[in-house]
Design a protein around this motif. Structure first.
Motif, PDB file in Angstrom:
ATOM      1  N   GLY A 188     -51.908 -27.429   2.056  1.00 57.51           N
ATOM      2  CA  GLY A 188     -52.623 -26.175   2.262  1.00 57.51           C
ATOM      3  C   GLY A 188     -51.729 -25.144   2.908  1.00 57.51           C
ATOM      4  O   GLY A 188     -50.506 -25.288   2.968  1.00 57.51           O
ATOM      5  N   ALA A 189     -52.338 -24.086   3.416  1.00 56.06           N
ATOM      6  CA  ALA A 189     -51.601 -23.010   4.077  1.00 56.06           C
ATOM      7  C   ALA A 189     -51.240 -23.439   5.497  1.00 56.06           C
ATOM      8  O   ALA A 189     -52.087 -23.945   6.238  1.00 56.06           O
ATOM      9  CB  ALA A 189     -52.448 -21.744   4.110  1.00 56.06           C
ATOM     10  N   GLU A 190     -49.969 -23.237   5.862  1.00 61.64           N
ATOM     11  CA  GLU A 190     -49.512 -23.602   7.199  1.00 61.64           C
ATOM     12  C   GLU A 190     -49.652 -22.395   8.117  1.00 61.64           C
ATOM     13  O   GLU A 190     -49.101 -21.322   7.848  1.00 61.64           O
ATOM     14  CB  GLU A 190     -48.071 -24.085   7.163  1.00 61.64           C
ATOM     15  N   VAL A 191     -50.400 -22.585   9.196  1.00 57.53           N
ATOM     16  CA  VAL A 191     -50.731 -21.476  10.090  1.00 57.53           C
ATOM     17  C   VAL A 191     -50.524 -21.912  11.537  1.00 57.53           C
ATOM     18  O   VAL A 191     -50.843 -23.054  11.905  1.00 57.53           O
ATOM     19  CB  VAL A 191     -52.203 -21.041   9.897  1.00 57.53           C
ATOM     20  N   PRO A 207     -53.420 -15.113  13.804  1.00 60.21           N
ATOM     21  CA  PRO A 207     -52.719 -16.269  13.230  1.00 60.21           C
ATOM     22  C   PRO A 207     -51.439 -15.843  12.510  1.00 60.21           C
ATOM     23  O   PRO A 207     -51.377 -14.765  11.912  1.00 60.21           O
ATOM     24  CB  PRO A 207     -53.733 -16.852  12.249  1.00 60.21           C
ATOM     25  N   VAL A 208     -50.440 -16.715  12.569  1.00 55.56           N
ATOM     26  CA  VAL A 208     -49.176 -16.497  11.875  1.00 55.56           C
ATOM     27  C   VAL A 208     -49.096 -17.493  10.720  1.00 55.56           C
ATOM     28  O   VAL A 208     -49.179 -18.706  10.929  1.00 55.56           O
ATOM     29  CB  VAL A 208     -47.966 -16.697  12.801  1.00 55.56           C
ATOM     30  N   GLU A 209     -48.943 -16.998   9.516  1.00 53.00           N
ATOM     31  CA  GLU A 209     -48.799 -17.861   8.335  1.00 53.00           C
ATOM     32  C   GLU A 209     -47.320 -18.077   8.053  1.00 53.00           C
ATOM     33  O   GLU A 209     -46.520 -17.140   8.089  1.00 53.00           O
ATOM     34  CB  GLU A 209     -49.475 -17.225   7.128  1.00 53.00           C
ATOM     35  N   ILE A 210     -46.962 -19.327   7.782  1.00 55.23           N
ATOM     36  CA  ILE A 210     -45.566 -19.680   7.514  1.00 55.23           C
ATOM     37  C   ILE A 210     -45.406 -20.041   6.051  1.00 55.23           C
ATOM     38  O   ILE A 210     -46.109 -20.920   5.533  1.00 55.23           O
ATOM     39  CB  ILE A 210     -45.113 -20.866   8.382  1.00 55.23           C
ATOM     40  N   ALA A 211     -44.512 -19.360   5.378  1.00 56.38           N
ATOM     41  CA  ALA A 211     -44.181 -19.679   3.985  1.00 56.38           C
ATOM     42  C   ALA A 211     -42.700 -20.045   3.964  1.00 56.38           C
ATOM     43  O   ALA A 211     -41.826 -19.168   3.967  1.00 56.38           O
ATOM     44  CB  ALA A 211     -44.458 -18.490   3.075  1.00 56.38           C
ATOM     45  N   ALA A 212     -42.407 -21.342   3.987  1.00 60.19           N
ATOM     46  CA  ALA A 212     -41.029 -21.809   4.098  1.00 60.19           C
ATOM     47  C   ALA A 212     -40.446 -22.143   2.735  1.00 60.19           C
ATOM     48  O   ALA A 212     -41.152 -22.562   1.816  1.00 60.19           O
ATOM     49  CB  ALA A 212     -40.957 -23.039   4.994  1.00 60.19           C
ATOM     50  N   ILE A 265     -53.028 -26.795   9.343  1.00 58.66           N
ATOM     51  CA  ILE A 265     -53.019 -26.672   7.890  1.00 58.66           C
ATOM     52  C   ILE A 265     -54.448 -26.331   7.454  1.00 58.66           C
ATOM     53  O   ILE A 265     -55.398 -27.049   7.801  1.00 58.66           O
ATOM     54  CB  ILE A 265     -52.570 -27.963   7.191  1.00 58.66           C
ATOM     55  N   LEU A 266     -54.582 -25.242   6.725  1.00 63.81           N
ATOM     56  CA  LEU A 266     -55.890 -24.866   6.177  1.00 63.81           C
ATOM     57  C   LEU A 266     -55.925 -25.310   4.731  1.00 63.81           C
ATOM     58  O   LEU A 266     -55.173 -24.806   3.890  1.00 63.81           O
ATOM     59  CB  LEU A 266     -56.084 -23.358   6.284  1.00 63.81           C
ATOM     60  N   ASP A 267     -56.790 -26.298   4.426  1.00 64.41           N
ATOM     61  CA  ASP A 267     -56.809 -26.833   3.069  1.00 64.41           C
ATOM     62  C   ASP A 267     -57.640 -25.945   2.133  1.00 64.41           C
ATOM     63  O   ASP A 267     -58.244 -24.947   2.553  1.00 64.41           O
ATOM     64  CB  ASP A 267     -57.282 -28.288   3.057  1.00 64.41           C
TER      65      ASP A 267
END
Length: 320
Positions: A188-191, A207-212, A265-267
């Motif tokens: 899911g989205a990593e926050v 919230p900070v979203e991480i896109a690695a 993690i937001l699924d």
């Protein structure tokens, strides 16, 4: 109190995260100095107690990452010294820093925590490595996650795609801790959600979203270019509320104080899964707490300095 605060920032130490800690300490010192405070960065070494005695700071901000900085040891020492400090009391630090214990406490409170098992290296050797690995393969689907039971900065963490990669992941993990936590992989989205508590109730920052580019490992965290950050996170209002609530509840359930950061993690179903809770969030240029603090300042028409001063004053006031 009148006049500028005198603040001792504790950074360095002898953990695997020493360099990150020093970087955090220097950056926070620059921010607080710019805000007009008297600031000095102190290493945690044989000179620490004498340095604190000579400096006589109004308040201490510990930024030691890893075992001794987050497991309650350093906080216990500061309690003995009798100096006000930013952060969580020793007992709650011991719970929050142990991923197995924290996970059990959070799960009991009804928060979503990945299924996991934590096994000491000694037990692996005594029972037989091959047999234990077979049990893990039978229990968990792949991919799965292997991580140290304590520590941060993603050191020793491996996302294991197949059974063939499990032995090496365990070896890498044991280089950083005597206990390995094998964990269900959540997609899911990593926050990251930072929380501030300077009054009776905690307040989640944006919230900070991480896109690695690949795993969000040590290099991705501290070297520019491997990760992209979205602040605030690209979430719906409902999902934003869900991750904020999860972080605030985790902060309260674990008995944390002043500030914390919860990795989530937001699924796809909108469930917020708590991966880790940090009692001493990093303060480097790419760290997540400062990014959230900056976004919060923009939303509230204040400054990051205002938030940090608020945290310091809370720590100082609570001990008066």
């Amino acid at each position: 109190m009148s006049g500028p605060l005198t603040v001792a920032i504790l950074a360095g130490g002898l953990t695997h995260e020493r360099e990150v800690s020093l970087h955090s300490g220097r950056r926070l010192a620059a921010v607080l100095s710019e805000a007009g405070m008297h600031v000095k960065v102190l290493d945690v070494d044989a000179n620490l107690l004498q340095s604190l005695k000579s400096m006589q700071p109004d308040v201490v901000w510990p930024l030691i990452h890893g075992s001794t900085g987050e497991d309650g040891s350093l906080q216990s020492l500061l309690e003995l010294v009798g100096v006000p400090y930013v952060g969580t009391p020793p007992a709650a630090c011991r719970i929050a820093s142990d991923k197995a214990v924290a996970g059990a406490v959070l799960s009991t409170a009804g928060l979503n925590v990945p299924d996991s098992v934590t096994i000491p290296q000694k037990l692996f050797r005594e029972v037989g490595v091959g047999q234990v690995l077979d049990l893990i393969k039978a229990r968990f689907d792949f991919p799965l996650v292997v991580k140290p039971a304590q520590g941060g900065s993603a050191l020793g963490v491996t996302i294991v795609a197949s059974a063939a990669g499990l032995p090496r992941a365990m070896v890498d993990c044991f280089a950083y801790d005597e206990r390995a936590r094998v964990e269900q992989y959540i997609e899911g989205a990593e926050v990251a959600v930072s929380v501030v508590q300077t009054g009776s109730e905690p307040r989640a920052l944006p919230p900070v979203e991480i896109a690695a580019d690949g795993p969000y490992d040590y290099d991705a965290r501290y070297f520019a270019g491997r990760a992209e950050y979205f602040v605030p996170a690209r979430l719906s209002e409902e999902d934003t509320a869900a991750v904020k609530e999860a972080a605030e509840r985790a902060h309260l359930v674990l008995g944390l104080r002043y500030l914390s950061r919860t990795d989530i993690i937001l699924d796809d179903a909108g469930r917020a899964w708590i991966l880790d809770v940090n009692v001493a969030p990093g303060m480097t240029e790419t760290s997540l707490f400062p990014q959230a603090a900056t976004a919060d300042a923009l939303e509230s028409d204040t400054t990051v300095d205002d938030l940090y001063v608020e945290i310091l004053n809370a720590a100082l006031t609570d001990r008066q």
